[in-house]
Design a protein around this motif. Structure first.
Motif, PDB file in Angstrom:
ATOM      1  N   MET B 262       7.113  -6.730 -18.234  1.00  0.00           N
ATOM      2  CA  MET B 262       6.769  -7.365 -16.961  1.00  0.00           C
ATOM      3  C   MET B 262       7.906  -7.141 -15.974  1.00  0.00           C
ATOM      4  SD  MET B 262       5.405 -11.194 -16.106  1.00  0.00           S
ATOM      5  CE  MET B 262       6.819 -12.139 -16.579  1.00  0.00           C
ATOM      6  N   GLN B 263       7.551  -6.717 -14.781  1.00  0.00           N
ATOM      7  CA  GLN B 263       8.600  -6.560 -13.766  1.00  0.00           C
ATOM      8  C   GLN B 263       8.038  -6.870 -12.382  1.00  0.00           C
ATOM      9  OE1 GLN B 263       9.366  -2.571 -14.989  1.00  0.00           O
ATOM     10  NE2 GLN B 263       8.331  -1.678 -13.234  1.00  0.00           N
ATOM     11  N   THR B 264       8.973  -7.224 -11.492  1.00  0.00           N
ATOM     12  CA  THR B 264       8.526  -7.491 -10.125  1.00  0.00           C
ATOM     13  C   THR B 264       8.369  -6.154  -9.411  1.00  0.00           C
ATOM     14  OG1 THR B 264      10.815  -7.715  -9.487  1.00  0.00           O
ATOM     15  CG2 THR B 264       9.606  -9.755  -9.843  1.00  0.00           C
ATOM     16  N   ASP B 265       7.564  -6.148  -8.370  1.00  0.00           N
ATOM     17  CA  ASP B 265       7.393  -4.946  -7.567  1.00  0.00           C
ATOM     18  C   ASP B 265       8.692  -4.718  -6.799  1.00  0.00           C
ATOM     19  OD1 ASP B 265       6.031  -2.883  -6.054  1.00  0.00           O
ATOM     20  OD2 ASP B 265       6.134  -4.303  -4.395  1.00  0.00           O
ATOM     21  N   ASN B 266       9.323  -3.570  -7.034  1.00  0.00           N
ATOM     22  CA  ASN B 266      10.627  -3.298  -6.409  1.00  0.00           C
ATOM     23  C   ASN B 266      10.649  -1.849  -5.935  1.00  0.00           C
ATOM     24  OD1 ASN B 266      13.022  -4.279  -5.613  1.00  0.00           O
ATOM     25  ND2 ASN B 266      13.965  -4.357  -7.646  1.00  0.00           N
ATOM     26  N   PRO B 267      10.191  -1.595  -4.718  1.00  0.00           N
ATOM     27  CA  PRO B 267      10.063  -0.195  -4.304  1.00  0.00           C
ATOM     28  C   PRO B 267      11.416   0.499  -4.176  1.00  0.00           C
ATOM     29  CG  PRO B 267       9.745  -1.643  -2.430  1.00  0.00           C
ATOM     30  CD  PRO B 267       9.860  -2.522  -3.631  1.00  0.00           C
ATOM     31  N   ILE B 272       9.840   3.305   0.098  1.00  0.00           N
ATOM     32  CA  ILE B 272       9.857   2.584   1.389  1.00  0.00           C
ATOM     33  C   ILE B 272       9.701   3.582   2.534  1.00  0.00           C
ATOM     34  CG2 ILE B 272      11.257   1.161   2.945  1.00  0.00           C
ATOM     35  CD1 ILE B 272      12.587  -0.023   0.408  1.00  0.00           C
ATOM     36  N   PHE B 273      10.417   4.710   2.408  1.00  0.00           N
ATOM     37  CA  PHE B 273      10.336   5.729   3.453  1.00  0.00           C
ATOM     38  C   PHE B 273       8.899   6.244   3.574  1.00  0.00           C
ATOM     39  CE2 PHE B 273      10.780   9.873   5.407  1.00  0.00           C
ATOM     40  CZ  PHE B 273      11.658   9.605   6.435  1.00  0.00           C
ATOM     41  N   LEU B 274       8.275   6.439   2.422  1.00  0.00           N
ATOM     42  CA  LEU B 274       6.885   6.912   2.385  1.00  0.00           C
ATOM     43  C   LEU B 274       5.966   5.897   3.072  1.00  0.00           C
ATOM     44  CD1 LEU B 274       4.942   9.111   1.177  1.00  0.00           C
ATOM     45  CD2 LEU B 274       4.729   7.634  -0.797  1.00  0.00           C
ATOM     46  N   LYS B 275       6.247   4.632   2.814  1.00  0.00           N
ATOM     47  CA  LYS B 275       5.432   3.556   3.388  1.00  0.00           C
ATOM     48  C   LYS B 275       5.557   3.526   4.919  1.00  0.00           C
ATOM     49  CE  LYS B 275       4.427  -0.962   1.491  1.00  0.00           C
ATOM     50  NZ  LYS B 275       4.925  -1.949   0.538  1.00  0.00           N
TER      51      LYS B 275
END
Lengths: 231, 282
Positions: B262-267, B272-275
């Motif tokens: 289990m892990q948190t969403d951590n881009p 981030i650049f893609l987003k």
């Protein structure tokens, strides 16, 4: 101007010069030419125009050519930008390089003139004339070296420099009339002015050569302004 | 000292095409600042303006309290170090002779040569002629050259490109040491791991415009959906939103022993650049 930076550039350039076969061969050209001309001169020695031909070949093939090649190589390999981004001023860079070229030119010229006859040059006026002529060829070499983007393209510029300014006395052997336009224009060229200087006590020829040297210095300055930034 | 770098409304136009458009940012003293962007985004143009290799069309640029009009002075040049695509070495000379030249030009003690050779891991090769070095070794010598005079601010354009992972790690340690000693570092890189590891703040540049700026961790938090990504032993991959209503669902999965990971969403910075720009950071 900073003596330590000048000496650092001199030290670097002399090491580089000694490892560059193309540059190392340049000072040999006028010496070989002097040895060949010596055979032509006989007992009474060579006439003044022939002596200045040796001077012209030395300054064009050693001073202008070596300087042109060194600057063009720095330009081509982008090392010049490294020097310009360092605290060294343009004057530090030019003086450091000129000392190397000056040393090589001095050695080549002295040996060549000793071979063909150095006596006509052993007076203040002739020495000042030679120094101004050296500066003219030096600035021309720096300017063209800055202006050209590669070592290969320097040869395209070196040929006109050699023929126009290094071999100017040869125009007398082309069989042109005294009042031809080409002869009249060539008479104003620096090498011809120094030949004329030996027939007169006037300082005007020296003044004209000084104007040529100033013109070449201005040309160098304009070329430097162009390479200083990427704009 | 004020900010190490201050850029306001920077604009650069080449042949009527804007390479940089209204870019403003600052870099604090002692900071490692990363400028990230794809090829042609304006990173190198920005570095060249900050180092005086290019003149801006418009905008105000101050570096180490020196206005861009005075970037040509020896005093300014002695305070900065540069590794860019314009950096080069004398191929016929040895590594030592190359570094000795720049030591003398920057009035740095010659002992710095060995110090820098250690930083870039080239002590053993110092007598080698540059023309015989690999691309990666040359890049390390260029880095040593840029840092030899202990500059207050160093500009590094893709400093670890062409280096193998072992040397990248070695160089990173060297840069971090340098930064701990007070040197401000401005770097451009494609390597997101490098930016995350080294940079205190990063800026994303695309098509000459600044798209985002901030601390890597803060940016990752800002662009995170904060959802939990759960992988179960049954092979299921669940995305559970970080909301109070989902607490029981997570508790249930744990109590039933179904959670494999289990892990948190951590881009990543690349994601981030893609987003932001819709393109990969390559």
């Amino acid at each position: 101007m900073n003596a330590q930076r000048i000496s650092a550039i001199f030290e670097k350039d002399i090491k580089d010069f000694m490892k560059n076969m193309m540059l190392l061969m340049m000072p040999v050209i006028p010496i070989i030419l002097a040895l060949l001309y010596k055979q032509l001169g006989g007992e009474e020695g060579l006439p003044i125009p022939m002596l200045y031909l040796i001077v012209g070949v030395t300054f064009s093939s050693v001073t202008a050519s070596c300087m042109m090649t060194m600057m063009a190589e720095e330009n081509e390999k982008k090392t010049l930008r490294g020097l310009m981004l360092s605290p060294a001023s343009f004057l530090d860079i030019i003086i450091g390089k000129s000392l190397v070229v000056g040393l090589m030119s001095f050695i080549a010229l002295t040996i060549s003139l000793v071979i063909v006859g150095i006596k006509p040059f052993l007076n203040v006026q002739a020495i000042i004339g030679l120094i101004l002529l050296f500066l003219f060829f030096l600035f021309l070499g720096i300017g063209i070296g800055l202006f050209t983007k590669s070592i290969a393209s320097t040869s395209a510029y070196l040929m006109p420099v050699m023929f126009l300014f290094g071999f100017t006395p040869m125009i007398d052997f082309l069989g042109l009339g005294e009042d031809s336009t080409a002869i009249m224009i060539a008479d104003v060229f620096p090498l011809m002015q120094l030949i004329d200087m030996h027939d007169t006590n006037s300082w005007i020829p020296i003044g004209i050569v000084a104007i040529w040297a100033l013109g070449a210095a201005l040309f160098t300055y304009i070329c430097f302004k162009k390479v200083r930034t990427d704009d | 000292m004020n900010n190490a770098i201050e850029v306001n409304g920077l604009r650069k136009v080449f042949d009527q095409n804007a390479a940089i458009e209204d870019v403003s940012f600052f870099v604090k003293p002692g900071e490692i600042f990363g400028l990230l962007g794809p090829s042609g985004s304006g990173k190198t143009t920005t570095i060249k303006i900050l180092t005086g290799e290019l003149e801006q069309t418009a905008g105000d640029v101050n570096v180490l309290d020196v206005h861009s009009q005075s970037f040509g002075t020896s005093d300014f040049k002695s305070k900065i170090g540069i590794l860019s695509d314009n950096s080069s070495l004398y191929e016929r000379l040895t590594i030592y002779d190359n570094l000795k030249l720049f030591c003398k030009l920057y009035d740095a003690p010659l002992e710095q040569i060995d110090v820098m050779l250690d930083v870039v891991n080239l002590r053993e090769e110092s007598k080698k002629t540059v023309s015989k070095l690999s691309k990666g070794m040359k890049q390390r010598v260029l880095l040593a050259k840029a840092l030899i005079h202990k500059p207050k601010l160093v500009f590094l354009d893709e400093p670890t490109s062409a280096l193998d992972p072992g040397n990248v790690a070695h160089i990173h340690r060297g840069l971090q040491k340098l930064n701990e000693a007070g040197t401000t570092i401005f770097l451009t890189t494609h390597d997101m791991e490098e930016a995350t590891e080294l940079c205190d703040r990063v800026a994303f540049l695309d098509k000459g415009k600044l798209q985002e700026l901030g601390n890597p961790d803060e940016l990752r938090y800002k662009y995170s959906t904060h959802a939990f990504h759960v992988e179960t032993f049954a092979g299921e991959r669940l995305v559970i939103e970080n909301e109070s209503g989902n607490a029981n669902k997570i508790k249930e999965l744990i109590e039933n022993g179904e959670v494999k990971a289990m892990q948190t969403d951590n881009p990543t910075l690349g994601q981030i650049f893609l987003k932001i720009t819709g393109k990969e950071l390559v």
